[in-house]
Design a protein around this motif. Sequence first.
Motif, mmCIF file in Angstrom:
data_model
loop_
_atom_site.group_PDB
_atom_site.id
_atom_site.type_symbol
_atom_site.label_atom_id
_atom_site.label_comp_id
_atom_site.label_asym_id
_atom_site.label_seq_id
_atom_site.Cartn_x
_atom_site.Cartn_y
_atom_site.Cartn_z
ATOM 1 N N VAL A 1 0.801 -1.113 0.107
ATOM 2 C CA VAL A 1 0.075 -0.056 0.255
ATOM 3 C C VAL A 1 1.134 1.178 -0.049
ATOM 4 O O VAL A 1 0.559 2.288 -0.671
ATOM 5 C CB VAL A 1 -0.918 -0.113 1.212
ATOM 6 N N GLU A 2 1.820 1.209 1.081
ATOM 7 C CA GLU A 2 2.892 2.348 0.858
ATOM 8 C C GLU A 2 3.261 2.648 -0.489
ATOM 9 O O GLU A 2 3.689 3.719 -0.768
ATOM 10 C CB GLU A 2 3.915 2.206 2.057
ATOM 11 N N SER A 3 3.729 1.806 -1.130
ATOM 12 C CA SER A 3 4.704 1.837 -2.477
ATOM 13 C C SER A 3 3.614 2.140 -3.580
ATOM 14 O O SER A 3 3.823 3.029 -4.552
ATOM 15 C CB SER A 3 5.550 0.637 -3.045
ATOM 16 N N ILE B 1 -1.256 8.697 0.246
ATOM 17 C CA ILE B 1 -0.694 8.358 1.710
ATOM 18 C C ILE B 1 -0.145 9.776 2.085
ATOM 19 O O ILE B 1 -0.192 10.488 2.930
ATOM 20 C CB ILE B 1 0.525 7.639 1.838
ATOM 21 N N VAL B 2 0.712 10.578 1.036
ATOM 22 C CA VAL B 2 1.296 11.888 1.303
ATOM 23 C C VAL B 2 0.199 12.873 1.621
ATOM 24 O O VAL B 2 0.154 13.620 2.445
ATOM 25 C CB VAL B 2 2.240 12.162 0.153
ATOM 26 N N LEU B 3 -0.965 12.915 0.851
ATOM 27 C CA LEU B 3 -2.040 13.780 1.168
ATOM 28 C C LEU B 3 -2.642 13.400 2.421
ATOM 29 O O LEU B 3 -2.998 14.533 3.012
ATOM 30 C CB LEU B 3 -3.140 13.480 -0.191
ATOM 31 N N PHE B 4 -2.894 12.179 2.657
ATOM 32 C CA PHE B 4 -3.473 12.164 4.117
ATOM 33 C C PHE B 4 -2.519 12.587 5.184
ATOM 34 O O PHE B 4 -3.170 13.141 6.150
ATOM 35 C CB PHE B 4 -3.766 10.570 4.286
ATOM 36 N N ARG B 5 -1.110 12.393 5.185
ATOM 37 C CA ARG B 5 -0.329 13.043 6.198
ATOM 38 C C ARG B 5 -0.404 14.337 6.112
ATOM 39 O O ARG B 5 -0.381 14.926 7.213
ATOM 40 C CB ARG B 5 0.887 12.276 5.986
ATOM 41 N N SER C 1 -1.329 6.723 9.172
ATOM 42 C CA SER C 1 -0.922 7.644 10.639
ATOM 43 C C SER C 1 0.411 8.562 10.105
ATOM 44 O O SER C 1 0.903 8.456 9.066
ATOM 45 C CB SER C 1 -0.636 6.886 11.755
ATOM 46 N N PRO C 2 0.908 9.724 10.783
ATOM 47 C CA PRO C 2 1.833 10.391 10.361
ATOM 48 C C PRO C 2 3.438 9.773 10.082
ATOM 49 O O PRO C 2 4.009 10.321 9.404
ATOM 50 C CB PRO C 2 1.912 11.507 11.453
ATOM 51 N N ASP C 3 3.258 8.569 10.715
ATOM 52 C CA ASP C 3 4.638 7.626 10.610
ATOM 53 C C ASP C 3 4.598 6.297 10.106
ATOM 54 O O ASP C 3 5.630 5.830 9.899
ATOM 55 C CB ASP C 3 5.198 7.470 12.229
ATOM 56 N N ALA C 4 3.352 5.882 10.094
ATOM 57 C CA ALA C 4 3.245 4.511 9.139
ATOM 58 C C ALA C 4 1.982 4.186 8.767
ATOM 59 O O ALA C 4 0.895 4.999 8.952
ATOM 60 C CB ALA C 4 3.361 3.393 10.465
#
Length: 133
Positions: free
Chosen positions: A66-68, A74-78, A109-112
Amino acid sequence: MTSRRGTVIEQGASELLQTHGYAVRVIPCGFDKRAPPAHLVASKAGGTRFIRIRKISRLPVSAVTVESRFNRDIVLFRKYLARHPGQAGLSCEIWTYSLTHGFRSFGVSPDAVREIPKFAVSQSPSSDIAGIV
């Protein structure tokens, strides 16, 4: 013409959330550029869930995948989480859907990025928000 957003999948996710007591809003494309990249906003007394749905047609998905694959979301959510640091009960999630594996949800989350279990064991506030998929 087919829908690029997968409205049938959104409807299924919306019904799933509604059966668990959430009020659900479907967010139209390009609704608000300052908002998180959510397709659905689910609200309940315990908090608000911003949910982005992604279709996957291959093997089961992990948090690393999911991260890749969905790095932009993910960047927009963070960024959204960074602008709203003290907001209690706020949850940003990416749900993946495939015909073979159904829905799987991942919390951002902000870190994971972590997979949200389908059935929460404890009744903490975070497990009440998560674990219905």
